[in-house]
Design an enzyme around this catalytic site. Structure first.
Site, short mmCIF file in Angstrom:
data_model
loop_
_atom_site.label_atom_id
_atom_site.label_comp_id
_atom_site.label_asym_id
_atom_site.label_seq_id
_atom_site.Cartn_x
_atom_site.Cartn_y
_atom_site.Cartn_z
N CYS A 104 3.02 -1.05 -43.72
CA CYS A 104 1.62 -0.82 -43.40
C CYS A 104 0.92 -2.11 -43.76
O CYS A 104 0.78 -2.44 -44.94
CB CYS A 104 1.02 0.34 -44.19
SG CYS A 104 -0.76 0.45 -43.90
N CYS A 107 -2.60 -1.35 -45.71
CA CYS A 107 -2.64 -0.77 -47.06
C CYS A 107 -1.23 -0.30 -47.45
O CYS A 107 -0.36 -1.12 -47.69
CB CYS A 107 -3.67 0.34 -47.15
SG CYS A 107 -3.66 1.50 -45.78
N SER A 108 -0.99 1.00 -47.48
CA SER A 108 0.33 1.45 -47.93
C SER A 108 0.69 2.79 -47.29
O SER A 108 1.33 3.62 -47.93
CB SER A 108 0.33 1.58 -49.45
OG SER A 108 -0.71 2.45 -49.85
N CYS A 109 0.30 3.02 -46.04
CA CYS A 109 0.62 4.28 -45.37
C CYS A 109 2.13 4.48 -45.33
O CYS A 109 2.89 3.53 -45.12
CB CYS A 109 0.07 4.26 -43.95
SG CYS A 109 -1.71 4.06 -43.91
FE FE Z 1 -1.84 2.09 -44.99
#
Ligand code: FE
Length: 199
Positions: A104, A107-109
């Site tokens: 991602c 961000c950190s999906c």
């Molecule tokens: Fe994300």
């Protein structure tokens, strides 16, 4: 007048999270037991073992595999896995000539119902930028040397979709049961920064 602190001057993320939580609880916006339950669930009950069950089933059941590729979210629901960050799961299949890896960039999906919470390296800005810019080199540094003829496809999770890699089944695993197969499937292989190995 004091200057605004630079980002590196802020206290640790843990302190900041605690302050934020205290404020939300004080305002009656969240209940502490709800947060504890949530964390407990994603640390202990949901994790890569869920994803491993999906992969093992796909390796032994061609019809399930077909459903998984065509409609990931629906197929994983058959095994009882669903929930936040699992509303739109897209399964990308490794082959002899294509290797998939997930990131991602924003961000950190991450597909929580299948893999739990993301590891720190997945959230690291270095991983997020380099896997797009120089995937072969980065994967090599992470211990995965892919043959030159294998094409690398990078999937950026930054829309609704959460990508999940269906790794290649290793050779010499014909005799293994579905449970035994699930036991050799790793989180990193389902993110695409590793492949599944035997022994
Ligand atoms: Fe994300």
């Amino acid at each position: 007048m004091t200057e605004n602190p630079r980002p590196t001057d802020y206290p640790s993320p843990q302190l900041r999270v605690e302050a934020l939580e205290a404020l939300l609880v004080e305002r009656g916006l969240v209940k502490p037991e709800m947060l504890d339950g949530f964390i407990n669930r994603y640390v202990n009950d949901v994790g890569p073992m869920n994803g491993a069950k999906v992969v093992a089933k796909a390796w032994v059941d061609p019809d399930f595999r077909k459903r998984l590729i065509e409609s990931g979210t629906e197929a994983i629901k058959e095994l009882g896995f669903e929930g936040p960050q699992g509303e739109h799961i897209v399964v990308v299949e490794n082959t002899a000539t294509v290797h998939n890896v997930v990131v991602c960039t924003l961000c950190s999906c991450y597909p929580w119902p299948l893999l739990g919470l993301p590891p720190d390296w997945y959230k690291d800005p270095a991983y997020r930028s380099r896997v797009v810019r120089e995937p072969r080199k980065l994967l090599g540094e992470m211990g995965l040397d892919l043959a030159d003829e294998v094409e690398i496809q990078v999937w950026d999770s930054s829309a609704e979709n959460r990508y999940f890699v269906l790794p290649n089944r290793p050779k010499r695993t014909e005799g293994l049961s579905e449970d035994e197969l699930a036991a050799i499937i790793t989180r990193d292989a389902m993110v695409g920064v590793a492949v599944v190995k035997v022994g």
